[in-house]
Each structure stands twice: as structure tokens, then as C-alpha cells.
Design a protein around this motif. Structure first.
Motif, PDB file in Angstrom:
ATOM      1  N   SER A   5       5.984  10.590  -6.488  1.00 35.26           N
ATOM      2  CA  SER A   5       5.457  10.055  -5.241  1.00 35.26           C
ATOM      3  C   SER A   5       4.179  10.802  -4.879  1.00 35.26           C
ATOM      4  O   SER A   5       3.942  11.911  -5.343  1.00 35.26           O
ATOM      5  N   HIS A   7       1.719  12.187  -1.694  1.00 37.10           N
ATOM      6  CA  HIS A   7       1.772  12.597  -0.292  1.00 37.10           C
ATOM      7  C   HIS A   7       0.398  13.071   0.160  1.00 37.10           C
ATOM      8  O   HIS A   7      -0.367  13.628  -0.631  1.00 37.10           O
ATOM      9  N   ARG A   8       0.115  12.886   1.431  1.00 43.07           N
ATOM     10  CA  ARG A   8      -1.104  13.444   2.008  1.00 43.07           C
ATOM     11  C   ARG A   8      -0.890  14.941   2.197  1.00 43.07           C
ATOM     12  O   ARG A   8       0.167  15.374   2.634  1.00 43.07           O
ATOM     13  N   CYS A  14       4.464  10.906   3.039  1.00 41.20           N
ATOM     14  CA  CYS A  14       4.532  10.193   1.757  1.00 41.20           C
ATOM     15  C   CYS A  14       3.849   8.843   1.940  1.00 41.20           C
ATOM     16  O   CYS A  14       4.250   8.049   2.788  1.00 41.20           O
ATOM     17  N   ILE A  15       2.810   8.606   1.139  1.00 39.00           N
ATOM     18  CA  ILE A  15       2.108   7.327   1.248  1.00 39.00           C
ATOM     19  C   ILE A  15       2.472   6.355   0.131  1.00 39.00           C
ATOM     20  O   ILE A  15       2.421   5.163   0.315  1.00 39.00           O
ATOM     21  N   ILE A  16       2.824   6.889  -1.026  1.00 40.79           N
ATOM     22  CA  ILE A  16       3.228   6.050  -2.162  1.00 40.79           C
ATOM     23  C   ILE A  16       4.549   6.603  -2.705  1.00 40.79           C
ATOM     24  O   ILE A  16       4.567   7.550  -3.489  1.00 40.79           O
ATOM     25  N   LEU A  41       4.161  -0.497  -2.007  1.00 43.09           N
ATOM     26  CA  LEU A  41       4.402   0.951  -2.015  1.00 43.09           C
ATOM     27  C   LEU A  41       4.421   1.529  -3.422  1.00 43.09           C
ATOM     28  O   LEU A  41       4.987   2.597  -3.650  1.00 43.09           O
ATOM     29  N   SER A 100      -4.375  -2.191  -0.420  1.00 44.79           N
ATOM     30  CA  SER A 100      -3.550  -1.010  -0.120  1.00 44.79           C
ATOM     31  C   SER A 100      -4.334   0.175   0.431  1.00 44.79           C
ATOM     32  O   SER A 100      -3.797   0.984   1.176  1.00 44.79           O
ATOM     33  N   GLN A 103      -4.340  -0.351   4.064  1.00 41.85           N
ATOM     34  CA  GLN A 103      -2.972  -0.275   4.581  1.00 41.85           C
ATOM     35  C   GLN A 103      -2.496   1.174   4.676  1.00 41.85           C
ATOM     36  O   GLN A 103      -1.865   1.568   5.653  1.00 41.85           O
ATOM     37  N   HIS A 104      -2.804   1.994   3.661  1.00 40.09           N
ATOM     38  CA  HIS A 104      -2.365   3.391   3.632  1.00 40.09           C
ATOM     39  C   HIS A 104      -3.400   4.342   4.233  1.00 40.09           C
ATOM     40  O   HIS A 104      -3.196   5.550   4.233  1.00 40.09           O
ATOM     41  N   GLN A 105      -4.503   3.792   4.710  1.00 37.82           N
ATOM     42  CA  GLN A 105      -5.586   4.562   5.318  1.00 37.82           C
ATOM     43  C   GLN A 105      -6.098   5.656   4.379  1.00 37.82           C
ATOM     44  O   GLN A 105      -6.337   6.790   4.787  1.00 37.82           O
ATOM     45  N   LEU A 106      -6.256   5.286   3.102  1.00 39.53           N
ATOM     46  CA  LEU A 106      -6.793   6.219   2.111  1.00 39.53           C
ATOM     47  C   LEU A 106      -8.314   6.165   2.164  1.00 39.53           C
ATOM     48  O   LEU A 106      -8.908   5.084   2.149  1.00 39.53           O
TER      49      LEU A 106
END
Length: 117
Positions: A5, A7-8, A14-16, A41, A100, A103-106
Motif C-alpha cells: 500500500s 501512504h502519504r 493510506c491513499i492506495i 483504489l 485518480s 481524487q487522491h489529491q496527489l
């Protein structure tokens, strides 16, 4: 492939939760070719990698290029089929379902970390 997974680093969120990390040259070369579209995800992390193509794919993907410190150095929104993208300063690339990144604010400058499943 190794499952894990992403994580930021700044807030440990956890983002993915469903990520795959390539472990062989064949996996890196194949990427997502011949695979069904990723789910919201899910992601594929290709390491080492500094360029991507979508030749032969039937769906669009988002990309986040990361350096050796897992910091995002470039993002690509909606790379359509039959296109190429590159980032010479990247050490790895995160392939995601189109849309994505937003959506995940990456975003550029964000640091991620990998956790094995």
C-alpha cells in the motif's frame, strides 16, 4: 509482483490500499498492457522507470513520477491510449486509473511511502 500500500508521509494516510510493485524486468516491460482497467483504489508502481507508454492499451491512466526519495516530481493527468510520457529525473512511476490523481489529491512535491502487505 510485490503487493502493498502507499501512504502519504506528511499525515500517514493510506491513499492506495491495493498497490503492486514490479519486481522483474518482464513485469516492468509489461506494465498494465493486457490488464483490465485499474479500480479506484488500485495502482501499479514501476521501479525503476522514467517513461511510460500506453501503446496497445484501451483506457487512460494517470501518472505520478517519483524520485529516489519517493517524492512526486511530475504528474500526468489522463494519459490516453497510444501516447508516451517521460520524466528524466524520475526513479519510478505510479500508474493509476484515469482521474485518480485528483481524487487522491496527489500533487508535485508530495512524499509517499510504501508498506508491504
Amino acid at each position: 509482483m510485490t503487493r502493498g500500500s502507499l501512504h502519504r508521509v506528511d499525515n500517514k494516510v493510506c491513499i492506495i490500499p491495493e498497490a503492486c510493485l514490479t519486481t522483474t524486468m518482464f513485469e516492468r516491460m509489461r506494465g498494465l498492457l493486457g490488464s483490465p482497467p485499474l479500480q479506484a483504489l488500485e495502482a501499479l508502481l514501476i521501479k525503476p522507470c522514467s517513461s511510460v507508454h500506453t501503446i496497445g492499451m484501451k483506457y487512460s491512466i494517470d501518472l505520478a513520477y517519483l524520485d529516489k526519495h519517493w517524492t512526486i516530481v511530475k504528474t500526468v493527468h489522463t494519459l490516453n491510449p497510444w501516447r508516451m510520457s517521460t520524466c528524466p529525473s524520475a526513479h519510478m512511476v505510479l500508474e493509476l486509473l484515469g482521474g485518480s490523481l485528483e481524487q487522491h489529491q496527489l500533487a508535485k512535491g508530495m512524499q509517499l511511502e510504501w508498506r508491504d502487505a
